[in-house]
Design a protein around this motif. Structure first.
Motif, PDB file in Angstrom:
ATOM      1  N   ALA A 162      48.420  43.969  34.494  1.00  0.00           N
ATOM      2  CA  ALA A 162      48.156  45.251  34.741  1.00  0.00           C
ATOM      3  C   ALA A 162      49.176  45.884  35.809  1.00  0.00           C
ATOM      4  CB  ALA A 162      46.661  45.461  35.447  1.00  0.00           C
ATOM      5  N   ASN A 163      49.621  45.014  36.660  1.00  0.00           N
ATOM      6  CA  ASN A 163      50.472  45.363  37.815  1.00  0.00           C
ATOM      7  C   ASN A 163      52.074  45.727  36.999  1.00  0.00           C
ATOM      8  OD1 ASN A 163      48.709  45.417  39.785  1.00  0.00           O
ATOM      9  ND2 ASN A 163      49.284  43.212  40.243  1.00  0.00           N
ATOM     10  N   ILE A 164      52.305  44.672  35.940  1.00  0.00           N
ATOM     11  CA  ILE A 164      53.296  44.840  35.276  1.00  0.00           C
ATOM     12  C   ILE A 164      53.626  46.094  34.302  1.00  0.00           C
ATOM     13  CG2 ILE A 164      54.984  43.769  33.559  1.00  0.00           C
ATOM     14  CD1 ILE A 164      54.013  40.849  34.649  1.00  0.00           C
ATOM     15  N   HIS A 165      52.324  46.317  33.446  1.00  0.00           N
ATOM     16  CA  HIS A 165      52.528  47.301  32.384  1.00  0.00           C
ATOM     17  C   HIS A 165      51.818  48.668  32.819  1.00  0.00           C
ATOM     18  CE1 HIS A 165      54.036  44.219  29.363  1.00  0.00           C
ATOM     19  NE2 HIS A 165      53.110  43.343  29.904  1.00  0.00           N
ATOM     20  N   TYR A 166      50.765  48.509  33.753  1.00  0.00           N
ATOM     21  CA  TYR A 166      50.164  49.696  34.142  1.00  0.00           C
ATOM     22  C   TYR A 166      50.062  49.855  35.419  1.00  0.00           C
ATOM     23  CZ  TYR A 166      48.993  49.963  29.107  1.00  0.00           C
ATOM     24  OH  TYR A 166      49.385  50.156  27.823  1.00  0.00           O
ATOM     25  N   PRO A 167      50.949  49.879  36.594  1.00  0.00           N
ATOM     26  CA  PRO A 167      50.935  49.687  38.060  1.00  0.00           C
ATOM     27  C   PRO A 167      49.680  50.861  38.562  1.00  0.00           C
ATOM     28  CG  PRO A 167      53.086  50.033  37.255  1.00  0.00           C
ATOM     29  CD  PRO A 167      52.390  50.244  36.291  1.00  0.00           C
ATOM     30  N   GLY A 168      48.994  50.184  39.556  1.00  0.00           N
ATOM     31  CA  GLY A 168      48.012  51.100  39.839  1.00  0.00           C
ATOM     32  C   GLY A 168      46.636  51.070  39.197  1.00  0.00           C
ATOM     33  N   THR A 187      40.299  47.958  37.772  1.00  0.00           N
ATOM     34  CA  THR A 187      39.004  47.626  36.663  1.00  0.00           C
ATOM     35  C   THR A 187      37.808  48.683  36.859  1.00  0.00           C
ATOM     36  OG1 THR A 187      37.902  46.523  38.512  1.00  0.00           O
ATOM     37  CG2 THR A 187      39.318  45.146  36.894  1.00  0.00           C
ATOM     38  N   LEU A 188      37.354  49.284  35.859  1.00  0.00           N
ATOM     39  CA  LEU A 188      36.073  50.077  35.778  1.00  0.00           C
ATOM     40  C   LEU A 188      34.714  49.176  36.232  1.00  0.00           C
ATOM     41  CD1 LEU A 188      36.524  52.330  32.644  1.00  0.00           C
ATOM     42  CD2 LEU A 188      37.531  52.788  34.955  1.00  0.00           C
ATOM     43  N   SER A 189      34.852  47.886  35.758  1.00  0.00           N
ATOM     44  CA  SER A 189      33.797  47.049  36.083  1.00  0.00           C
ATOM     45  C   SER A 189      34.337  45.691  36.307  1.00  0.00           C
ATOM     46  CB  SER A 189      32.640  46.949  35.192  1.00  0.00           C
ATOM     47  OG  SER A 189      33.112  46.929  33.756  1.00  0.00           O
ATOM     48  N   SER A 190      33.649  44.636  36.804  1.00  0.00           N
ATOM     49  CA  SER A 190      34.260  43.191  36.646  1.00  0.00           C
ATOM     50  C   SER A 190      34.996  42.954  35.516  1.00  0.00           C
ATOM     51  CB  SER A 190      33.182  42.349  37.000  1.00  0.00           C
ATOM     52  OG  SER A 190      33.542  40.837  37.329  1.00  0.00           O
ATOM     53  N   ASN A 191      36.241  42.621  35.643  1.00  0.00           N
ATOM     54  CA  ASN A 191      36.972  42.109  34.593  1.00  0.00           C
ATOM     55  C   ASN A 191      37.143  42.879  33.237  1.00  0.00           C
ATOM     56  OD1 ASN A 191      37.612  39.497  35.719  1.00  0.00           O
ATOM     57  ND2 ASN A 191      36.224  38.285  34.835  1.00  0.00           N
ATOM     58  N   PHE A 192      36.846  44.252  33.572  1.00  0.00           N
ATOM     59  CA  PHE A 192      37.249  45.279  32.347  1.00  0.00           C
ATOM     60  C   PHE A 192      38.157  46.551  33.053  1.00  0.00           C
ATOM     61  CE2 PHE A 192      36.017  49.234  30.528  1.00  0.00           C
ATOM     62  CZ  PHE A 192      36.047  48.985  29.103  1.00  0.00           C
ATOM     63  N   TYR A 193      39.198  46.529  32.317  1.00  0.00           N
ATOM     64  CA  TYR A 193      40.025  47.478  32.345  1.00  0.00           C
ATOM     65  C   TYR A 193      40.153  48.571  31.436  1.00  0.00           C
ATOM     66  CZ  TYR A 193      42.324  44.419  35.924  1.00  0.00           C
ATOM     67  OH  TYR A 193      42.577  43.845  37.198  1.00  0.00           O
ATOM     68  N   TYR A 194      40.359  49.904  31.821  1.00  0.00           N
ATOM     69  CA  TYR A 194      40.560  50.913  30.669  1.00  0.00           C
ATOM     70  C   TYR A 194      41.421  51.984  31.189  1.00  0.00           C
ATOM     71  CZ  TYR A 194      39.166  54.900  27.575  1.00  0.00           C
ATOM     72  OH  TYR A 194      39.361  55.929  26.952  1.00  0.00           O
ATOM     73  N   LYS A 195      42.411  52.320  30.395  1.00  0.00           N
ATOM     74  CA  LYS A 195      43.410  53.491  30.722  1.00  0.00           C
ATOM     75  C   LYS A 195      43.413  54.416  29.615  1.00  0.00           C
ATOM     76  CE  LYS A 195      48.043  54.640  32.172  1.00  0.00           C
ATOM     77  NZ  LYS A 195      47.665  55.473  33.734  1.00  0.00           N
ATOM     78  N   LYS A 196      43.219  55.736  29.874  1.00  0.00           N
ATOM     79  CA  LYS A 196      43.422  56.739  28.782  1.00  0.00           C
ATOM     80  C   LYS A 196      44.844  57.042  28.660  1.00  0.00           C
ATOM     81  CE  LYS A 196      41.609  61.546  28.143  1.00  0.00           C
ATOM     82  NZ  LYS A 196      40.718  62.437  28.797  1.00  0.00           N
TER      83      LYS A 196
END
Length: 288
Positions: A156-162, A165-174
């Motif tokens: 996430a830090n490399i491809h989508y800085p900042g 997680t929305l919950s533990s171990n779950f990332y989501y980006k619109k």
């Protein structure tokens, strides 16, 4: 009997004069210990390996160059280190016997007899073959859950800085701006591209993407995936037979939205994996 005959040939004795015969039946052909962290019980290790029969026929390899040389290469196969867990009854008992105590960088070539090709939960292989393994321990993981968390955080830090997680171990980006409509109970259609975090595409329903990554199957219609939407996550998973993380991401989306999601194995294929996805493997999806 086949194994006994094999190890008593003149060719075998000339090729492996220092072979060690373990009480369990394992025959250690070549061995060099590593200098890194030690792999202990209740830990996991990433291994590169190649396997073959006693007659020299290759079965599988994690090395793309070797696979290509041997004519075994397929784009639908994953190439790279594979995770083996010790003490969780997910790895052949014979492999656990060899792997425990290895240090990072260790290399071993050995014969695994058929009576050690079970996991305590599963029967022995039906083909009753002894298998030659050539392995190298690349990395020891003392805490699998923490490793997953750290791996996703680094991605996430490399491809989508900042991105958090929305919950533990779950990332989501619109990825685009659309109005989010209520779609509970509706049939929706989704295009997707599934990747491991090293970029390997393991599945997609977009024909051009499948062709680009060499996984195109002419028998596949490459239509959008039809999903029955439900605000109740458990019901949505049951109705669609999809992994939890995929459904969690869909619940965040609106019509026309494109999104990126990434989640740990507890929302994917967990500790067991599902071919070609290995155990404890975080997954990512582009969704539309």
């Amino acid at each position: 009997r086949i194994l006994d005959a094999y190890v008593n040939t003149a060719d075998f004795k000339a090729k492996y004069p220092n072979a060690q015969f373990w009480e369990s039946g394992i025959v250690m052909l070549e061995y060099s210990q590593g200098s890194g962290d030690t792999l202990d019980n209740r830990e996991a290790g990433y291994f590169e390996y190649t396997t073959q029969t006693l007659s020299g026929d290759h079965i599988a390899t994690t090395d793309e160059k070797i696979a290509d040389t041997l004519g075994l290469f397929q784009n639908t196969n994953y190439y790279g280190p594979v995770l083996f867990e010790l003490g969780y009854k997910t790895t052949f008992v014979g492999l656990e016997e060899v792997f425990e105590g290895l240090r990072e960088g260790a290399k071993a070539k050995f014969i695994l007899p058929p009576w050690l090709t079970n996991t305590d939960n599963e029967p022995e292989w039906g083909n009753n073959q002894s298998i030659i393994y050539d392995v190298e321990l690349k990395h020891v993981i003392t805490n699998i859950l923490k490793w997953e968390e750290d791996t996703m955080r680094a991605y996430a830090n490399i491809h989508y800085p900042g991105l958090d997680t929305l919950s533990s171990n779950f990332y989501y980006k619109k990825l685009n701006d659309v109005a989010k409509d209520t779609i509970d109970g509706s049939k929706i259609k989704v295009y997707y591209v599934g990747r491991l975090l090293d970029g390997w595409v393991f599945d997609t329903n977009i024909a051009d993407t499948a062709k680009k990554y060499g996984i195109y199957d002419a028998s596949n219609s490459y239509n959008p995936l039809e999903v029955t939407y439900n605000k109740d996550l458990d019901a949505m998973i049951k109705d669609n037979s999809l992994v939890t993380g995929f459904c969690m991401a869909i619940q965040e989306m609106g019509y026309g939205e494109k999104a990126f999601t990434m989640f740990g194995s507890k929302y994917g294929y967990d500790y067991d994996g599902k071919d070609p996805i290995g155990p404890s493997q975080p997954l990512s999806f582009w969704l539309h």
